[in-house]
Motif scaffolding. Structure first.
Motif, PDB file in Angstrom:
ATOM      1  N   ILE A   1       0.764  -1.194   0.125  1.00 39.59           N
ATOM      2  CA  ILE A   1      -0.163   0.048  -0.235  1.00 39.59           C
ATOM      3  C   ILE A   1       0.994   1.278  -0.034  1.00 39.59           C
ATOM      4  CG2 ILE A   1      -1.780   1.363   1.308  1.00 39.59           C
ATOM      5  CD1 ILE A   1      -2.979  -1.202   0.148  1.00 39.59           C
ATOM      6  N   HIS A   2       0.473   2.274  -0.757  1.00 44.28           N
ATOM      7  CA  HIS A   2       1.201   3.462  -0.889  1.00 44.28           C
ATOM      8  C   HIS A   2       0.818   4.513   0.260  1.00 44.28           C
ATOM      9  CE1 HIS A   2       3.282   6.998  -3.538  1.00 44.28           C
ATOM     10  NE2 HIS A   2       3.887   6.868  -2.453  1.00 44.28           N
ATOM     11  N   GLY A   3       1.477   4.176   1.275  1.00 46.12           N
ATOM     12  CA  GLY A   3       1.261   4.941   2.485  1.00 46.12           C
ATOM     13  C   GLY A   3       1.924   4.769   3.626  1.00 46.12           C
ATOM     14  N   SER A   4       1.989   5.623   4.604  1.00 45.23           N
ATOM     15  CA  SER A   4       2.887   5.523   5.816  1.00 45.23           C
ATOM     16  C   SER A   4       1.948   4.961   6.928  1.00 45.23           C
ATOM     17  CB  SER A   4       3.387   6.969   6.350  1.00 45.23           C
ATOM     18  OG  SER A   4       4.358   7.418   5.406  1.00 45.23           O
ATOM     19  N   SER A   5       2.428   4.040   7.622  1.00 42.64           N
ATOM     20  CA  SER A   5       1.677   3.463   8.885  1.00 42.64           C
ATOM     21  C   SER A   5       2.258   3.673  10.168  1.00 42.64           C
ATOM     22  CB  SER A   5       1.478   2.120   8.591  1.00 42.64           C
ATOM     23  OG  SER A   5       2.927   1.402   8.417  1.00 42.64           O
ATOM     24  N   VAL A   6       1.410   3.788  11.082  1.00 45.91           N
ATOM     25  CA  VAL A   6       1.804   4.228  12.314  1.00 45.91           C
ATOM     26  C   VAL A   6       1.045   3.450  13.306  1.00 45.91           C
ATOM     27  CG1 VAL A   6       2.491   6.450  12.153  1.00 45.91           C
ATOM     28  CG2 VAL A   6       0.140   5.984  12.775  1.00 45.91           C
ATOM     29  N   GLU A   7       1.371   2.833  14.670  1.00 46.90           N
ATOM     30  CA  GLU A   7       0.855   2.222  15.791  1.00 46.90           C
ATOM     31  C   GLU A   7       0.142   3.278  16.796  1.00 46.90           C
ATOM     32  OE1 GLU A   7       0.535   0.782  19.687  1.00 46.90           O
ATOM     33  OE2 GLU A   7       2.585   1.338  18.997  1.00 46.90           O
ATOM     34  N   ILE A   8      -1.165   3.009  16.931  1.00 47.38           N
ATOM     35  CA  ILE A   8      -1.959   3.824  17.806  1.00 47.38           C
ATOM     36  C   ILE A   8      -2.506   2.872  18.718  1.00 47.38           C
ATOM     37  CG2 ILE A   8      -3.610   5.434  18.286  1.00 47.38           C
ATOM     38  CD1 ILE A   8      -2.723   6.646  15.659  1.00 47.38           C
TER      39      ILE A   8
ATOM     40  N   GLY B   1      -1.707   0.030  19.977  1.00 50.21           N
ATOM     41  CA  GLY B   1      -1.415  -1.492  19.775  1.00 50.21           C
ATOM     42  C   GLY B   1      -2.020  -1.869  18.356  1.00 50.21           C
ATOM     43  N   SER B   2      -2.601  -0.881  17.540  1.00 50.52           N
ATOM     44  CA  SER B   2      -3.128  -1.134  16.030  1.00 50.52           C
ATOM     45  C   SER B   2      -2.398  -0.334  15.220  1.00 50.52           C
ATOM     46  CB  SER B   2      -4.692  -1.346  16.082  1.00 50.52           C
ATOM     47  OG  SER B   2      -5.107  -2.180  17.068  1.00 50.52           O
ATOM     48  N   ALA B   3      -2.523  -0.794  13.817  1.00 54.71           N
ATOM     49  CA  ALA B   3      -1.955  -0.187  13.021  1.00 54.71           C
ATOM     50  C   ALA B   3      -2.977   0.893  12.373  1.00 54.71           C
ATOM     51  CB  ALA B   3      -1.339  -1.160  11.864  1.00 54.71           C
TER      52      ALA B   3
ATOM     53  N   PRO C   1      -1.485  -5.458  13.939  1.00 51.22           N
ATOM     54  CA  PRO C   1      -2.777  -5.637  13.372  1.00 51.22           C
ATOM     55  C   PRO C   1      -3.387  -4.388  12.722  1.00 51.22           C
ATOM     56  CG  PRO C   1      -2.623  -6.747  15.685  1.00 51.22           C
ATOM     57  CD  PRO C   1      -1.407  -5.856  15.351  1.00 51.22           C
ATOM     58  N   LEU C   2      -3.738  -4.413  11.627  1.00 50.78           N
ATOM     59  CA  LEU C   2      -4.605  -3.300  10.884  1.00 50.78           C
ATOM     60  C   LEU C   2      -5.766  -3.178  11.298  1.00 50.78           C
ATOM     61  CD1 LEU C   2      -4.208  -0.959   8.803  1.00 50.78           C
ATOM     62  CD2 LEU C   2      -4.995  -2.706   6.958  1.00 50.78           C
ATOM     63  N   THR C   3      -6.313  -1.789  11.701  1.00 55.40           N
ATOM     64  CA  THR C   3      -7.652  -1.398  12.054  1.00 55.40           C
ATOM     65  C   THR C   3      -8.128  -0.392  11.358  1.00 55.40           C
ATOM     66  OG1 THR C   3      -6.941  -0.087  13.973  1.00 55.40           O
ATOM     67  CG2 THR C   3      -7.472  -2.402  14.484  1.00 55.40           C
ATOM     68  N   THR C   4      -7.055   0.438  10.860  1.00 59.01           N
ATOM     69  CA  THR C   4      -7.895   1.753  10.327  1.00 59.01           C
ATOM     70  C   THR C   4      -6.838   2.523   9.201  1.00 59.01           C
ATOM     71  OG1 THR C   4      -8.332   2.577  12.989  1.00 59.01           O
ATOM     72  CG2 THR C   4      -8.246   4.236  11.257  1.00 59.01           C
TER      73      THR C   4
END
Length: 284
Positions: A109-116, A118-120, A199-202
């Motif tokens: 996926i073309h995007g940056s990811s962060v953890e908030i 406990g979820s990505a 884990p991806l949630t959002t």
């Protein structure tokens, strides 16, 4: 001497340093991906042309940043430049890694990811929408960086997770870029364990998209965030990637934020706080 790194759930072994990937904790682990620089690459006739590369039955050839890369079978990258460099160019950590991930059946996926909490959360949107700036502000507000610019999805415990990737963010300086100047690399101290998927949630979208109604609309929105979509449509294991996207669309919540420029009057710290609050609200 071999150099070892961990990124996107894979152990990388290279004859040159990989400074934009986290170092591997266990250098003795067998390599998932072997990277080798060559003074020249052999001709690779045939293949189907896609943008500035070609796809073959056993891999791809891709040119960017003054380098040419041959990826074979999702586990080897041979590459060349006019002069042997100190380390691979940025293309290895972005497009080449994305194509390799897709070849192996995961979803780039073309995007940056962060953890908030406990979820990505994947921060995505069109070019220039302010994805990296917002990701850096989210980290400064208490999130942890998972991966910059490229986020790789895989199946995880009945759901979908994001694998940690490049733990540094390329940002435009506060005064803007001078002619010919590149974005500067920012290395936040708050990053996740590079060996563990999150884990991806959002999906946090910067743009003018309307809030998707239902899993089908979320799948369409997710598909528009694919890294190099023309390549993704041509790569093998398409059914695996579509299945992952479908699982993600069933599971995620979506937050829509204005693109860069629409909220310029609001300090980026306030935008980050509002984004975190919105993420927590849709999860509750």
């Amino acid at each position: 001497m071999r150099h070892h790194a961990t990124a996107f759930g894979l152990h990388w072994s290279s004859d040159l340093p990989l400074p934009l990937f986290p170092p591997a904790a266990d250098a003795a682990r067998p390599a998932d991906v072997t990277v080798v620089w060559h003074a020249a690459l052999a001709d690779r006739p045939g293949g189907r042309t896609i943008n500035n590369g070609r796809i073959f039955a056993d891999g791809i050839r891709f040119a960017q940043d003054g380098a040419t890369f041959d990826m074979r079978d999702g586990n080897r990258i041979d590459w060349t430049t006019a002069v042997r460099p100190a380390a691979p160019p940025d293309a290895l950590y972005g497009t080449v890694a994305a194509l390799l991930a897709a070849w192996r059946g995961t979803v780039p996926i073309h995007g940056s990811s962060v953890e908030i909490d406990g979820s990505a959360v994947i921060v995505c949107g069109p070019s220039g929408a302010g994805k990296s700036t917002l990701a850096a502000a989210l980290v400064a507000a208490g999130a942890r960086l998972v991966s910059d610019d490229l986020s790789v999805l895989s199946a995880n415990a009945g759901g979908v997770a994001v694998w940690p990737g490049r733990p540094a963010i390329r940002l435009v300086p506060s005064g803007g870029l001078a002619p010919g100047e590149a974005k500067r690399l920012h290395r936040p101290s708050a990053t996740v364990d590079p060996r563990a998927p999150v884990p991806l949630t959002t999906l946090l979208v910067r743009g003018d998209d309307g809030l998707p109604d239902g899993a089908v609309a979320r799948l369409s929105l997710l598909t528009r965030q694919l890294y190099r979509p023309r390549w993704m449509a041509a790569m093998p294991r398409l059914a695996d990637r579509l299945g992952l996207l479908g699982r993600a669309a069933e599971a995620i919540s979506v937050v829509i934020l204005p693109p860069a420029g629409h909220d310029r009057a609001v300090p980026v710290e306030r935008r980050a706080e509002a984004a975190i609050a919105a993420v927590r609200a849709v999860r509750s």
